[in-house]
Design an enzyme around this catalytic site. Structure first.
Site, mmCIF file in Angstrom:
data_model
loop_
_atom_site.group_PDB
_atom_site.id
_atom_site.type_symbol
_atom_site.label_atom_id
_atom_site.label_comp_id
_atom_site.label_asym_id
_atom_site.label_seq_id
_atom_site.Cartn_x
_atom_site.Cartn_y
_atom_site.Cartn_z
ATOM 1 N N LYS A 179 76.016 89.318 44.206
ATOM 2 C CA LYS A 179 75.635 88.273 43.250
ATOM 3 C C LYS A 179 74.147 87.956 43.365
ATOM 4 C CE LYS A 179 76.424 84.177 40.743
ATOM 5 N NZ LYS A 179 77.181 83.012 40.337
ATOM 6 N N HIS A 225 88.571 83.982 29.578
ATOM 7 C CA HIS A 225 88.437 82.613 29.055
ATOM 8 C C HIS A 225 89.440 82.341 27.944
ATOM 9 C CE1 HIS A 225 84.146 82.089 30.769
ATOM 10 N NE2 HIS A 225 85.039 81.444 31.517
ATOM 11 N N ASN A 261 79.934 88.562 33.802
ATOM 12 C CA ASN A 261 80.966 88.090 32.871
ATOM 13 C C ASN A 261 82.085 89.099 32.663
ATOM 14 O OD1 ASN A 261 79.699 85.676 32.444
ATOM 15 N ND2 ASN A 261 78.546 86.393 30.679
ATOM 16 N N LYS A 293 73.074 77.610 38.788
ATOM 17 C CA LYS A 293 73.649 76.963 37.598
ATOM 18 C C LYS A 293 74.371 75.701 38.040
ATOM 19 C CE LYS A 293 74.970 80.849 34.683
ATOM 20 N NZ LYS A 293 76.122 81.281 33.866
ATOM 21 N N ARG A 321 64.239 62.875 38.334
ATOM 22 C CA ARG A 321 63.755 64.097 37.659
ATOM 23 C C ARG A 321 63.838 65.342 38.544
ATOM 24 N NH1 ARG A 321 59.710 60.582 36.088
ATOM 25 N NH2 ARG A 321 60.061 59.731 34.004
ATOM 26 N N GLU A 364 87.233 86.998 42.116
ATOM 27 C CA GLU A 364 85.794 87.105 41.804
ATOM 28 C C GLU A 364 85.131 88.143 42.720
ATOM 29 O OE1 GLU A 364 84.405 85.693 39.164
ATOM 30 O OE2 GLU A 364 85.685 83.981 38.702
ATOM 31 N N HIS A 402 91.784 80.105 36.928
ATOM 32 C CA HIS A 402 90.648 80.908 36.461
ATOM 33 C C HIS A 402 90.711 82.332 37.036
ATOM 34 C CE1 HIS A 402 86.578 81.779 35.147
ATOM 35 N NE2 HIS A 402 86.296 82.203 36.369
ATOM 36 N N ARG A 409 72.289 89.477 34.060
ATOM 37 C CA ARG A 409 73.246 88.546 34.659
ATOM 38 C C ARG A 409 74.600 88.553 33.936
ATOM 39 N NH1 ARG A 409 71.683 82.669 37.294
ATOM 40 N NH2 ARG A 409 73.783 82.019 37.788
ATOM 41 N N HIS A 438 85.650 88.105 31.884
ATOM 42 C CA HIS A 438 85.623 86.693 31.514
ATOM 43 C C HIS A 438 85.769 86.447 30.010
ATOM 44 C CE1 HIS A 438 84.543 86.068 35.658
ATOM 45 N NE2 HIS A 438 84.493 84.762 35.496
ATOM 46 N N GLU A 472 69.605 84.224 32.909
ATOM 47 C CA GLU A 472 70.658 84.820 32.103
ATOM 48 C C GLU A 472 70.160 85.345 30.756
ATOM 49 O OE1 GLU A 472 74.176 82.384 31.424
ATOM 50 O OE2 GLU A 472 75.355 84.022 32.220
HETATM 51 N N1 LIG Z 1 77.690 77.424 38.971
HETATM 52 C C1 LIG Z 1 78.263 78.606 38.897
HETATM 53 O O1 LIG Z 1 77.600 79.636 38.778
HETATM 54 C C2 LIG Z 1 79.754 78.683 38.967
HETATM 55 C C3 LIG Z 1 80.388 79.921 39.172
HETATM 56 C C4 LIG Z 1 81.770 79.957 39.297
HETATM 57 C C5 LIG Z 1 82.515 78.772 39.209
HETATM 58 N N2 LIG Z 1 81.867 77.589 38.993
HETATM 59 C C6 LIG Z 1 82.622 76.331 38.902
HETATM 60 O O2 LIG Z 1 83.327 76.139 40.108
HETATM 61 C C7 LIG Z 1 84.476 75.334 39.851
HETATM 62 C C8 LIG Z 1 85.661 75.942 40.577
HETATM 63 O O3 LIG Z 1 85.365 75.933 41.965
HETATM 64 P P1 LIG Z 1 86.504 75.854 43.076
HETATM 65 O O4 LIG Z 1 87.549 76.843 42.753
HETATM 66 O O5 LIG Z 1 85.824 75.895 44.379
HETATM 67 O O6 LIG Z 1 87.183 74.433 42.782
HETATM 68 P P2 LIG Z 1 87.143 73.024 43.550
HETATM 69 O O7 LIG Z 1 85.774 72.638 43.917
HETATM 70 O O8 LIG Z 1 87.897 72.073 42.691
HETATM 71 O O9 LIG Z 1 87.978 73.317 44.880
HETATM 72 C C9 LIG Z 1 89.343 73.641 44.787
HETATM 73 C C10 LIG Z 1 90.213 72.659 45.597
HETATM 74 O O10 LIG Z 1 90.061 72.922 46.994
HETATM 75 C C11 LIG Z 1 89.709 71.738 47.707
HETATM 76 N N3 LIG Z 1 88.890 72.206 48.829
HETATM 77 C C12 LIG Z 1 87.638 72.680 48.785
HETATM 78 N N4 LIG Z 1 87.273 73.191 49.973
HETATM 79 C C13 LIG Z 1 88.319 73.025 50.807
HETATM 80 C C14 LIG Z 1 88.573 73.378 52.150
HETATM 81 N N5 LIG Z 1 87.673 74.080 52.876
HETATM 82 N N6 LIG Z 1 89.759 73.036 52.699
HETATM 83 C C15 LIG Z 1 90.701 72.397 51.944
HETATM 84 N N7 LIG Z 1 90.543 72.070 50.651
HETATM 85 C C16 LIG Z 1 89.358 72.379 50.092
HETATM 86 C C17 LIG Z 1 89.031 70.886 46.700
HETATM 87 O O11 LIG Z 1 89.094 69.525 47.048
HETATM 88 C C18 LIG Z 1 89.831 71.187 45.432
HETATM 89 O O12 LIG Z 1 91.007 70.426 45.421
HETATM 90 C C19 LIG Z 1 84.638 75.283 38.345
HETATM 91 O O13 LIG Z 1 84.249 74.007 37.891
HETATM 92 C C20 LIG Z 1 83.689 76.329 37.836
HETATM 93 O O14 LIG Z 1 83.141 76.020 36.568
HETATM 94 C C21 LIG Z 1 80.522 77.524 38.884
HETATM 95 ZN ZN LIG Z 2 84.699 83.397 37.028
#
Ligand SMILES: NC(=O)c1ccc[n+]([C@@H]2O[C@H](COP(=O)([O-])OP(=O)(O)OC[C@H]3O[C@@H](n4cnc5c(N)ncnc54)[C@H](O)[C@@H]3O)[C@@H](O)[C@H]2O)c1
Ligand SMILES: [Zn+2]
Length: 377
Positions: free
Chosen positions: A237, A262, A255, A153, A131, A195, A274, A251, A258, A247
């Site tokens: 941020k 999207h 977007n 999030k 939990r 971003e 993205h 917040r 976006h 949100e």
């Molecule tokens: N929670 C939120 O507010 C929020 C905001 C924006 C994005 N997101 C989410 O984040 C995700 C995208 O994140 P991302 O772009 O980091 O993707 P990811 O976590 O898939 O990382 C991208 C790639 O880089 C690799 N990697 C990560 N760090 C590395 C490093 N230091 N050296 C070498 N390789 C490395 C990973 O293994 C992966 O293959 C999406 O799922 C999106 O929905 C969430």
């Molecule tokens: Zn984004």
């Protein structure tokens, strides 16, 4: 007035306000070396579950676990297969099952070491395991450092769409070590840079200019430039989510870019990254705002010049894709009676207040902006 002036020296801690009392984001070169000490200070647990994907595990997850053990902390590494397609309930259940088998209980802390996929997934594991147990976010991508690790999030994707099952679960600590960006592929750094540019577009025009000047070192993962950019983005941020954690209103400004973004991403069946989709989305939303008389003339052009530095080229949509994009926007659950709402800029560095923080755009203008995008070739 240099936006980076405030982020030099030792000023590397940003506080995020949150219902649970808030948490620090530390932006620290070589900060990973201090992880065990920081865990003891901010999230003391009986045991630590380090969660990483199988790319990041060998690079940073295992060293983090080893460092914890050397410091006398009981830590285990839980790896899952890398990639957005593994950000699912299936991976969530595999991770939680393995944690239960390992005998972890209420008094454990989850340490998410990786990109946004890891942060969202491990955060959701932490939100639900027993939990809810504490989570520490250790972002290793630029996207995760400037965006995903801040704001609480968490969640997973489902067949019906991305991020549809999840929870708000604020971390105890976010530790961003810009040196980790050195091993990240350049195309991944480009996603994060967009971003960061969005933060400049909505809040700080000088920051956007600085990012344009520093694009080359930022795409190369140069630690000094990366540290400064991560810190400024984190400040922006943190300010926005601190005002509106759940949100309800403000917040939404995050977007920007976006809504069209999207739709472009979906239309391309996620072939378009993205960041690239959001880059084009920001340009289209600035054009829309100009067309609606809300955004100052010349804003779209300025954003286009800035985003061109990242190297995605200008937006091109295959002819059949235009209708699909407009349909996607009008069919969106947030669209009511053919009216789509957008976050719009007043000018670079400032969001235009509307009804709340978004503006209803008439369907004909939404379509017109898409129709003006050239076809490929
Ligand atoms: N929670 C939120 O507010 C929020 C905001 C924006 C994005 N997101 C989410 O984040 C995700 C995208 O994140 P991302 O772009 O980091 O993707 P990811 O976590 O898939 O990382 C991208 C790639 O880089 C690799 N990697 C990560 N760090 C590395 C490093 N230091 N050296 C070498 N390789 C490395 C990973 O293994 C992966 O293959 C999406 O799922 C999106 O929905 C969430
Ligand atoms: Zn984004």
């Amino acid at each position: 007035l240099n936006p980076f002036a405030s982020v030099s020296g030792s000023d590397s801690e940003v506080r995020v306000a949150s219902a649970g009392g808030g948490y620090p984001v530390l932006v620290e070169s070589s900060g990973l070396r201090r992880l065990p000490e920081l865990l003891l200070r901010y999230a003391p647990g009986h045991r630590y579950a380090v969660v990483s994907d199988d790319n990041v595990g060998p690079l940073y997850g295992r060293p983090a676990m080893d460092a914890c053990r050397r410091a006398g902390l009981a830590a285990d590494l839980f790896e899952f297969p890398a990639g957005e397609r593994h950000k699912t309930r299936e991976t969530w259940s595999a991770l939680t099952d393995r944690m239960l088998e390992a005998g972890l209980g209420r008094d454990c802390t989850v340490v998410a070491v990786g990109g946004g996929v890891t942060g969202d997934l491990a955060g959701f594991v932490a939100a639900t395991f027993m939990r809810g147990v504490p989570v520490v976010q250790v972002p290793t991508t630029l996207v995760a450092m400037v965006d995903a690790s801040i704001g609480g999030k968490t969640g997973v994707d489902t067949r019906a769409g991305k991020n549809l099952v999840g929870a708000f679960h604020a971390p105890r600590l976010v530790l961003a070590d810009p040196e980790a960006l050195g091993t990240l592929p350049e195309r991944e750094r480009a996603q994060g840079l967009v971003e960061a540019m969005k933060h400049g577009a909505i809040y700080d025009a000088l920051y956007l200019e600085e990012l344009v000047r520093e694009t080359v070192p930022l795409l190369a993962g140069e630690p000094g430039a990366s540290r400064a950019a991560v810190l400024r983005s984190v400040q922006i941020k943190a300010h926005v989510v601190g005002e509106d954690e759940l949100e309800g209103g403000f917040r939404q400004v995050l977007n920007f870019g976006h809504t069209y973004g999207h739709a472009l991403e979906t239309e391309s069946s996620y072939e378009m990254g993205h960041g690239q989709a959001v880059a084009w989305g920001m340009i289209l939303e600035a054009r829309l705002g100009e067309r609606m008389g809300i955004t100052h003339a010349g804003t779209a052009e300025r954003l286009e010049r800035a985003l061109a530095q990242v190297g995605f080229g200008s937006p091109r949509i295959p002819p059949g894709g235009r209708a699909r994009i407009v349909d996607l926007l009008l069919a969106d659950k947030k669209a009511r009676a053919g009216v789509v709402r957008f976050v719009l800029l007043r000018r670079v560095g400032e969001v235009a207040r509307g009804e709340g923080w978004s503006h209803a755009a008439p369907a004909n203008l939404v379509r017109e902006v898409v129709d003006q995008v050239p076809a490929p070739g």
